[in-house]
Design a protein around this motif. Structure first.
Motif, PDB file in Angstrom:
ATOM      1  N   PHE A 208      21.822  25.097 -60.364  1.00  0.00           N
ATOM      2  CA  PHE A 208      22.792  24.072 -59.977  1.00  0.00           C
ATOM      3  C   PHE A 208      22.145  23.057 -59.048  1.00  0.00           C
ATOM      4  O   PHE A 208      21.009  23.219 -58.625  1.00  0.00           O
ATOM      5  CB  PHE A 208      24.041  24.700 -59.354  1.00  0.00           C
ATOM      6  CG  PHE A 208      23.770  25.572 -58.153  1.00  0.00           C
ATOM      7  CD1 PHE A 208      23.368  26.883 -58.320  1.00  0.00           C
ATOM      8  CD2 PHE A 208      23.903  25.061 -56.881  1.00  0.00           C
ATOM      9  CE1 PHE A 208      23.115  27.686 -57.217  1.00  0.00           C
ATOM     10  CE2 PHE A 208      23.652  25.865 -55.759  1.00  0.00           C
ATOM     11  CZ  PHE A 208      23.254  27.175 -55.936  1.00  0.00           C
ATOM     12  N   GLU A 209      22.889  22.003 -58.776  1.00  0.00           N
ATOM     13  CA  GLU A 209      22.373  20.898 -57.988  1.00  0.00           C
ATOM     14  C   GLU A 209      22.759  21.088 -56.521  1.00  0.00           C
ATOM     15  O   GLU A 209      23.810  21.632 -56.214  1.00  0.00           O
ATOM     16  CB  GLU A 209      22.976  19.604 -58.532  1.00  0.00           C
ATOM     17  CG  GLU A 209      22.297  18.338 -58.091  1.00  0.00           C
ATOM     18  CD  GLU A 209      20.956  18.123 -58.784  1.00  0.00           C
ATOM     19  OE1 GLU A 209      20.586  18.915 -59.674  1.00  0.00           O
ATOM     20  OE2 GLU A 209      20.286  17.144 -58.418  1.00  0.00           O
ATOM     21  N   GLN A 210      21.882  20.623 -55.653  1.00  0.00           N
ATOM     22  CA  GLN A 210      22.210  20.644 -54.234  1.00  0.00           C
ATOM     23  C   GLN A 210      21.716  19.342 -53.615  1.00  0.00           C
ATOM     24  O   GLN A 210      20.788  18.723 -54.135  1.00  0.00           O
ATOM     25  CB  GLN A 210      21.521  21.839 -53.563  1.00  0.00           C
ATOM     26  CG  GLN A 210      22.128  22.225 -52.239  1.00  0.00           C
ATOM     27  CD  GLN A 210      21.562  23.542 -51.699  1.00  0.00           C
ATOM     28  OE1 GLN A 210      20.370  23.646 -51.446  1.00  0.00           O
ATOM     29  NE2 GLN A 210      22.411  24.536 -51.542  1.00  0.00           N
ATOM     30  N   ILE A 211      22.355  18.935 -52.529  1.00  0.00           N
ATOM     31  CA  ILE A 211      21.838  17.791 -51.773  1.00  0.00           C
ATOM     32  C   ILE A 211      21.638  18.234 -50.341  1.00  0.00           C
ATOM     33  O   ILE A 211      22.545  18.752 -49.701  1.00  0.00           O
ATOM     34  CB  ILE A 211      22.810  16.592 -51.778  1.00  0.00           C
ATOM     35  CG1 ILE A 211      22.976  16.063 -53.193  1.00  0.00           C
ATOM     36  CG2 ILE A 211      22.286  15.478 -50.876  1.00  0.00           C
ATOM     37  CD1 ILE A 211      23.841  14.836 -53.264  1.00  0.00           C
ATOM     38  N   GLU A 212      20.420  18.050 -49.876  1.00  0.00           N
ATOM     39  CA  GLU A 212      20.077  18.399 -48.506  1.00  0.00           C
ATOM     40  C   GLU A 212      20.078  17.121 -47.688  1.00  0.00           C
ATOM     41  O   GLU A 212      19.726  16.059 -48.192  1.00  0.00           O
ATOM     42  CB  GLU A 212      18.645  18.966 -48.528  1.00  0.00           C
ATOM     43  CG  GLU A 212      18.210  19.574 -47.249  1.00  0.00           C
ATOM     44  CD  GLU A 212      18.756  20.988 -47.122  1.00  0.00           C
ATOM     45  OE1 GLU A 212      19.339  21.493 -48.103  1.00  0.00           O
ATOM     46  OE2 GLU A 212      18.602  21.555 -46.047  1.00  0.00           O
ATOM     47  N   GLY A 213      20.468  17.217 -46.443  1.00  0.00           N
ATOM     48  CA  GLY A 213      20.331  16.070 -45.552  1.00  0.00           C
ATOM     49  C   GLY A 213      19.647  16.512 -44.278  1.00  0.00           C
ATOM     50  O   GLY A 213      19.817  17.659 -43.851  1.00  0.00           O
ATOM     51  N   LEU A 214      18.852  15.637 -43.693  1.00  0.00           N
ATOM     52  CA  LEU A 214      18.168  15.984 -42.443  1.00  0.00           C
ATOM     53  C   LEU A 214      18.008  14.728 -41.603  1.00  0.00           C
ATOM     54  O   LEU A 214      17.548  13.695 -42.098  1.00  0.00           O
ATOM     55  CB  LEU A 214      16.784  16.578 -42.753  1.00  0.00           C
ATOM     56  CG  LEU A 214      15.896  16.901 -41.546  1.00  0.00           C
ATOM     57  CD1 LEU A 214      16.444  18.094 -40.756  1.00  0.00           C
ATOM     58  CD2 LEU A 214      14.465  17.202 -41.984  1.00  0.00           C
ATOM     59  N   ALA A 215      18.414  14.823 -40.341  1.00  0.00           N
ATOM     60  CA  ALA A 215      18.182  13.724 -39.399  1.00  0.00           C
ATOM     61  C   ALA A 215      17.535  14.311 -38.155  1.00  0.00           C
ATOM     62  O   ALA A 215      18.059  15.280 -37.589  1.00  0.00           O
ATOM     63  CB  ALA A 215      19.491  13.037 -39.034  1.00  0.00           C
ATOM     64  N   VAL A 216      16.378  13.802 -37.782  1.00  0.00           N
ATOM     65  CA  VAL A 216      15.669  14.315 -36.610  1.00  0.00           C
ATOM     66  C   VAL A 216      15.174  13.141 -35.769  1.00  0.00           C
ATOM     67  O   VAL A 216      14.584  12.199 -36.297  1.00  0.00           O
ATOM     68  CB  VAL A 216      14.462  15.190 -37.038  1.00  0.00           C
ATOM     69  CG1 VAL A 216      13.652  15.618 -35.815  1.00  0.00           C
ATOM     70  CG2 VAL A 216      14.920  16.412 -37.823  1.00  0.00           C
ATOM     71  N   ASP A 217      15.469  13.196 -34.485  1.00  0.00           N
ATOM     72  CA  ASP A 217      14.942  12.191 -33.564  1.00  0.00           C
ATOM     73  C   ASP A 217      15.143  12.710 -32.150  1.00  0.00           C
ATOM     74  O   ASP A 217      15.740  13.765 -31.948  1.00  0.00           O
ATOM     75  CB  ASP A 217      15.678  10.855 -33.770  1.00  0.00           C
ATOM     76  CG  ASP A 217      14.890   9.653 -33.202  1.00  0.00           C
ATOM     77  OD1 ASP A 217      13.819   9.877 -32.584  1.00  0.00           O
ATOM     78  OD2 ASP A 217      15.347   8.516 -33.396  1.00  0.00           O
ATOM     79  N   GLU A 218      14.681  11.938 -31.174  1.00  0.00           N
ATOM     80  CA  GLU A 218      14.981  12.298 -29.798  1.00  0.00           C
ATOM     81  C   GLU A 218      16.451  12.004 -29.551  1.00  0.00           C
ATOM     82  O   GLU A 218      16.935  10.943 -29.931  1.00  0.00           O
ATOM     83  CB  GLU A 218      14.139  11.459 -28.836  1.00  0.00           C
ATOM     84  CG  GLU A 218      12.669  11.818 -28.862  1.00  0.00           C
ATOM     85  CD  GLU A 218      11.846  10.883 -27.983  1.00  0.00           C
ATOM     86  OE1 GLU A 218      12.225  10.672 -26.815  1.00  0.00           O
ATOM     87  OE2 GLU A 218      10.847  10.347 -28.485  1.00  0.00           O
ATOM     88  N   GLY A 219      17.125  12.955 -28.946  1.00  0.00           N
ATOM     89  CA  GLY A 219      18.492  12.674 -28.489  1.00  0.00           C
ATOM     90  C   GLY A 219      19.580  12.771 -29.532  1.00  0.00           C
ATOM     91  O   GLY A 219      20.707  12.349 -29.284  1.00  0.00           O
ATOM     92  N   ILE A 220      19.289  13.294 -30.723  1.00  0.00           N
ATOM     93  CA  ILE A 220      20.365  13.467 -31.699  1.00  0.00           C
ATOM     94  C   ILE A 220      21.215  14.673 -31.289  1.00  0.00           C
ATOM     95  O   ILE A 220      20.678  15.733 -30.975  1.00  0.00           O
ATOM     96  CB  ILE A 220      19.811  13.658 -33.127  1.00  0.00           C
ATOM     97  CG1 ILE A 220      19.219  12.333 -33.606  1.00  0.00           C
ATOM     98  CG2 ILE A 220      20.912  14.125 -34.087  1.00  0.00           C
ATOM     99  CD1 ILE A 220      18.860  12.311 -35.073  1.00  0.00           C
ATOM    100  N   SER A 221      22.516  14.497 -31.248  1.00  0.00           N
ATOM    101  CA  SER A 221      23.386  15.562 -30.749  1.00  0.00           C
ATOM    102  C   SER A 221      24.440  15.950 -31.775  1.00  0.00           C
ATOM    103  O   SER A 221      24.553  15.342 -32.835  1.00  0.00           O
ATOM    104  CB  SER A 221      24.091  15.105 -29.467  1.00  0.00           C
ATOM    105  OG  SER A 221      25.115  14.190 -29.805  1.00  0.00           O
ATOM    106  N   PHE A 222      25.194  16.953 -31.400  1.00  0.00           N
ATOM    107  CA  PHE A 222      26.302  17.455 -32.215  1.00  0.00           C
ATOM    108  C   PHE A 222      27.315  16.342 -32.505  1.00  0.00           C
ATOM    109  O   PHE A 222      27.931  16.314 -33.566  1.00  0.00           O
ATOM    110  CB  PHE A 222      26.966  18.606 -31.433  1.00  0.00           C
ATOM    111  CG  PHE A 222      27.926  19.440 -32.233  1.00  0.00           C
ATOM    112  CD1 PHE A 222      27.468  20.278 -33.238  1.00  0.00           C
ATOM    113  CD2 PHE A 222      29.292  19.412 -31.961  1.00  0.00           C
ATOM    114  CE1 PHE A 222      28.356  21.067 -33.956  1.00  0.00           C
ATOM    115  CE2 PHE A 222      30.180  20.196 -32.681  1.00  0.00           C
ATOM    116  CZ  PHE A 222      29.719  21.025 -33.674  1.00  0.00           C
TER     117      PHE A 222
END
Lengths: 341, 773
Positions: A208-222
């Protein structure tokens, strides 16, 4: 034939031809016969008689006659066309007759979902990349903080190609690859095929298909994480769809969350699709676990980030009311043609 | 445990938002709603059967006669009764029967018939005050609500009622307390800590495998009487969907579900004075309680008595040392088994039990003494007996509570919201963490039931979930663009999709498996079936199958394409090479039916296929199309094969059309920017040319010669007709030629000269001649 006679004939023919644009269809046939008739048409006879002229004259008159012949022919043709159109509309065409259709192809509903999701995340800075489907255990599990003795790494759950090599069970290995290859800031979405050792049934497929997402930087929060998901839900689902974040567990995120949206079938009042809960799970997500950063050589004190994963097959089923996931693999023309837009 | 009643829906909501989702909220007792308490007034012998009695039964709603086969039926006692027409658990419907000539109105029930125990031989005696006619769920106080909670694998602490009460208590501001056990002794004996060996009630207990079993406690209770559990315990068992077995087994199960501590009761008198916890040896066997003979291997932790194995540690006991109805003295095991070992063991044995499930996720190493003492008092309360001596606690290498430091600044950094230190402390203490400020950090002591909390970020998650994920804002804050560029292959795929859907083909997605072996085919070591034993090496095989499928549903016109990954084994690489391909297949009508069309010659043919191939190759921007025996081949710059197009062989029923397919590798080419060509401002001169082409000459070479011979002004050549007929020495092909000269008006003469050159050259070089009218 003397030249002057020929010139006079030309003039006569020209004046007849000038009347063509006003002629009715009877008159048109008459003019055609009169000028272009094979034996006695005036223009035909004139052209035939050219050989009797002096060579100098012949050339001049001939050119003029030929040009006139072309003009007469096209004028007749143009008038006939106009007349025939008038006749047609007078004949009361049945406009309810079906149109002449061309074949049009449809994108697979899963492709449409994938593209829409990627487009929405593109608006908030996510680029789209892809990665390999055969992965080492290291990238599929270990680097993502999934110990090989974790239930997710069970032989039952993964297809093995060789010892230590699996068909990826999620698109998350691309988190590790990207963290190793690129410096933050990172903002990516990764669509792709994934594999689980689940036999086909109405709600499971081994592929099946999946989509991953990723965001990384200084100061990224909840808060940034919630804002991005909220933005996505507002764009993708119907206006006013509610979003709910619940605690969950994934080895590669901490805090981990499950994201629910108000059931699109019953708008939250409870139905069989949402098992009376009023909500549908749409993604697993959370803040990137520092252990993942550490295993991928990223400074976990300096950088933070969030990650999410979605299943476009399930979303397509919910969206279109498709009852059985197997229909998305059956390649039935009768089904596919429903998605032409 | 909360000291108050909570609304089940509200509790479910609170749990979902802070702990784990609740899968179901189900009423308990409804399944016994038809059963009532009835008083047997009189018992008389059945006139025609020795073993049957006829009872006069007061149902609270009249007196009825019931035929009964149970030996224990006694006048003046109360039993569960199901009237005619009512339904018992398991969908058992009561009918009016004549048994050997006597009419029986309804049924008096045993424990097992009302799902409250395993005893099926006799009626279930009810020692309740309720008057006849009271419903059984009311009389036994069975009515309640069951929540089924989908516990995450990292939270063993909420696999038990105390854990759930703790979480609900944190949410409601209540400190939960364990319930009073009716009839429990005031106190139990304090366990005595020893090293890896100790003695209790004449049994020497030794841990040899301290790795697999770092702590082992044992208590001895003498003089128990094995028998049915009291009603309150039966109904508790019933409420969690479990069946009452006997008082001692129920007691151990009760503690398992209350405190998440699995226990095992051995018949003390069968042990031969010794219990040894050691590594199993390869090939050792034992018969587990489920009756299976199990072969063990080294690495498993095994519990043995003086002479033989008696349990697979943390998984299941052996039949031989089980508590039986004649047992009077028991040795109660309360142990901690290492999660990894349990996981390996239960995987190898393919045996998951309530105990192994919990040990595998991690039990509370610190809470064992309390759990054991509560178990002892529960056993004494329900089965009698007394604790002869203090339990022993084998704990050779004691492990203290884990401590984790938390920086309040890091909480704000990760969660994006400032949370006051006091609030953080309150959240953590509400679920059992002990918090002490140290410098500008908090020193947090992790309770034994939370093995998942090992680092700072785990505590931050605790703060986030206890505050409630939904309490955080969803404010979009500034972000920086990333460094990762879009992958060009995704853009290429989108363009191919646009081109092929524009030509009427539907996109499909097939599974990536194949049943076809081959030198390049990558096998799957553990396929689901032989049909899916390899990874596909092409897309066409799947598409051809899809065409056949569509025929099977009477669909004659099929137009499909797929973009997907194919796999190829390369040399000794453990990972196959992966390549995106696009493939398409068309068969049947090339246009939708229209009333104005003639239906003849409307099916797809080779020339439609060639166009689809050209379109696809043009979009990719890589590859040259050439002809071969079967159709066309696409080759790359280096001569490597990138794709093909041809008629596809399918198993064709009579009523379908020919099938045409193509498949091409998706390769990213150099991206080129197109330059604008100035539009012509001079008129064209057009000529038609009908030529006879001898066998063995093709139009491609004819056109090449045409172009060479024509001089600089031949702008385009288009074939508009071909026909074959006998006796002209080949086939006739007609071209439409357009001549144009940039910057000047071309004269007829110039075109005529060019045509003359073309005809002469063609004749000389290829024996292609003008067609004679």
């Amino acid at each position: 034939m003397p030249t002057t006679a020929a010139r006079e004939q030309l003039d006569g023919i020209r004046s007849t031809s000038d009347s063509i644009p006003e002629a009715d269809s009877d008159r048109i046939s008459e003019i055609r016969r009169d000028l272009l008739g094979r034996k006695s048409g005036r223009l035909t006879r004139l052209l035939r008689s050219l050989r009797d002229l002096e060579p100098g004259e012949r050339k001049e008159i001939g050119a003029a006659a030929n040009l006139l012949k072309n003009q007469v022919e096209s004028a007749l043709e143009a008038r006939e066309q106009i007349l025939s159109q008038q006749t047609a509309s007078d004949d009361e065409v049945d406009l309810t007759m079906p149109s002449r259709k061309g074949w049009r192809g449809a994108l697979h509903p899963v492709t449409t979902v994938v593209d829409e999701i990627c487009e929405i995340f593109r608006e908030i800075g996510f680029t789209r990349i892809v990665g390999p489907e055969a992965e080492t255990e290291e990238y599929n599990f270990t680097k993502l903080n999934i110990p090989l003795d974790h239930p997710a790494a069970d032989m039952q759950d993964s297809f093995y190609l060789a010892p230590g090599v699996v068909l990826r069970t999620h698109t998350s290995p691309m988190q590790a690859h990207t963290l190793e290859q690129y410096e933050p800031p990172i903002r990516i979405v990764v669509p792709g095929t994934v594999y689980r050792r689940d036999p086909f049934d109405p709600s499971h497929s081994p592929v099946f298909e999946q989509i991953e997402g990723l965001a990384v930087d200084e100061g990224i929060s909840f808060v940034d994480f919630k804002a991005a998901i909220d933005f996505f839900v507002a764009r993708f689902f119907a206006k006013g769809t509610s979003v709910r974040f619940r605690p969950s567990f994934f080895p590669f995120t901490e805090p981990s969350a499950e994201v629910d949206v108000g059931c699109p079938m019953c708008s939250g009042s409870g139905c069989s699709t949402c098992k009376q809960t009023g909500f549908m799970e749409i993604m697993g997500a959370g803040m990137v676990h520092p252990a993942v950063f550490e295993r991928c050589g990223v400074d976990a004190e300096k950088y933070t980030g969030y990650a999410f994963g979605m299943g476009p097959h399930r979303i397509a089923m919910i969206r279109h009311g498709i009852p059985d996931i197997r229909m998305l693999f059956q390649n039935d023309m009768r089904m596919l043609s429903q998605f032409v837009d | 445990m909360l000291g108050q009643t909570v609304d089940p829906k509200d509790a479910a909501e609170r749990l979902a938002n802070a702990v784990a989702p609740v899968d179901a909220v189900e009423p308990i007792g409804d399944e016994l709603a038809d059963v009532i308490v009835a008083l047997v007034q009189e018992v008389s012998q059945h006139p025609d059967a020795d073993r049957l009695t006829v009872c006069r039964v007061d149902t609270g709603n009249g007196i009825v006669d019931v035929v009964c086969g149970a030996p224990n039926v006694t006048a003046g006692k109360k039993y569960p009764y199901a009237s005619v027409g009512s339904v018992l658990p398991g969908d058992f419907k009561i009918k009016k029967l004549k048994i050997r000539g006597v009419e029986s109105n309804g049924m008096l029930c045993s424990e097992s018939e009302v799902d409250l125990g395993s005893e099926g031989g006799g009626l279930m005696e009810l020692s309740v005050d309720s008057s006849p006619g009271t419903s059984l769920p009311e009389a036994l106080k069975l009515r309640d609500t069951r929540l089924a909670i989908d516990v995450n694998p990292d939270r063993p602490d909420v696999l038990c009622h105390k854990g759930i009460a703790r979480e609900l208590g944190a949410s409601l501001g209540i400190n939960p307390r364990l319930c009073q056990i009716p009839g429990a002794p005031d106190d139990t004996k304090q366990p005595v800590r020893t090293g890896s060996t100790g003695e209790i009630a004449g049994v020497t207990v030794t841990i040899e495998d301290t790795e697999g079993c770092p702590r082992y406690m044992a208590a001895a209770v003498r003089g128990v009487e094995i028998g049915p559990s009291p009603v309150w315990l039966k109904s508790r068992m019933h409420s969690i969907g479990s069946r009452s077995i006997n008082n001692v087994v129920d007691a151990t199960n009760y503690i398992l579900f209350e405190l998440n501590q699995p226990l095992h009761a051995f018949d003390l008198d069968t042990l031969g004075g010794a219990v040894v916890i050691r590594n199993a040896q390869d090939g050792e066997t034992l018969t587990t309680l489920d009756g299976e003979l199990r072969e063990l291997n080294a690495g498993m932790t095994m519990i043995c008595d003086a002479s033989k194995p008696i349990a697979v540690g943390g998984v299941m006991g052996d039949v031989g040392s089980e508590v039986t109805n004649s047992t009077t003295n028991i040795l109660l095991e309360c142990a901690y088994f290492e999660p990894k070992g349990i996981r390996a063991t239960r995987t190898a044995l393919k045996l998951t039990t309530d105990a192994s499930y919990r040990f595998e996720r991690g039990t509370d190493l610190q809470g064992m003494p309390d759990a054991l003492r509560r178990a002892v008092s529960l056993i004494i309360a329900v089965a009698g007996g007394e604790e002869a001596e203090a339990p022993i606690d084998l704990y050779p290498n004691p492990i203290g509570h884990a401590n984790v430091f938390l920086r309040p600044a890091r909480v704000e950094h990760l969660l994006g919201v400032e949370i006051p230190i006091q609030e953080i402390e309150d959240y953590l203490t509400s679920v059992g963490f002990a918090v002490a400020p140290k410098d500008d950090r908090l020193a947090v002591q992790v309770p034994g039931w939370r093995p998942d909390v090992t680092r700072e970020v785990d505590l931050i998650e605790e703060v986030a979930r206890l505050r409630g994920y939904n309490s955080f804002p969803t404010e979009m804050r500034p972000f920086r663009p990333g460094t990762v560029p879009n992958d060009g292959i995704e853009i290429l795929k989108a363009r191919v999709r646009t081109a092929l859907t524009a030509n009427g083909l539907h996109e499909v997605r097939s599974v990536s498996f194949s049943r076809t072996p081959g030198p390049d085919a990558q096998p799957i070591l553990n396929p689901l079936s032989a049909d899916e034993a390899f990874l596909r090496t092409d897309l066409m095989t799947g598409l051809a199958r899809s065409v056949e499928y569509n025929w099977s549903v009477r669909e004659r016109n099929v137009r499909l394409f797929e973009i997907g990954t194919v796999f190829r084994r390369v040399g000794k690489d453990v990972r196959p090479a992966e390549q995106f391909h696009v493939a398409g297949v068309v068969t049947g009508a090339r246009k939708a039916t229209h009333w104005s069309n003639s239906s003849a010659d409307n099916d797809y043919d080779l020339w439609d296929l060639k166009f689809l191939l050209e379109e696809t190759v043009a979009v990719c921007g890589v590859g040259n199309i050439g002809e071969n025996e079967s159709g066309w081949a696409v080759t790359g710059e280096d001569g490597g094969r990138l794709g093909w197009a041809m008629e596809v062989v399918c198993d064709r029923p009579e009523w379908v059309a020919r099938v045409f397919g193509f498949e091409v590798e998706l390769t990213l080419g150099e991206s080129t920017v197109r330059k604008f060509r100035t539009l012509p401002n001079t008129p064209p001169v057009e000529r038609d040319l009908a030529l006879v082409i001898p066998d063995g000459v093709d139009v491609a070479e004819t056109e090449t010669v045409m172009q060479e011979a024509a001089g600089p002004f031949l702008e385009s050549v288009v074939i508009f007709d071909e026909y074959r007929t006998e006796g002209i020495g080949g086939r006739s092909v007609a071209w439409h030629l357009i001549f144009r000269a940039p910057g000047k008006t071309l004269r007829d003469r110039d075109a005529d000269h060019a045509v003359k050159r073309i005809v002469e050259t063609l004749e000389k070089k290829l024996d292609v001649r003008l067609r004679q009218a």
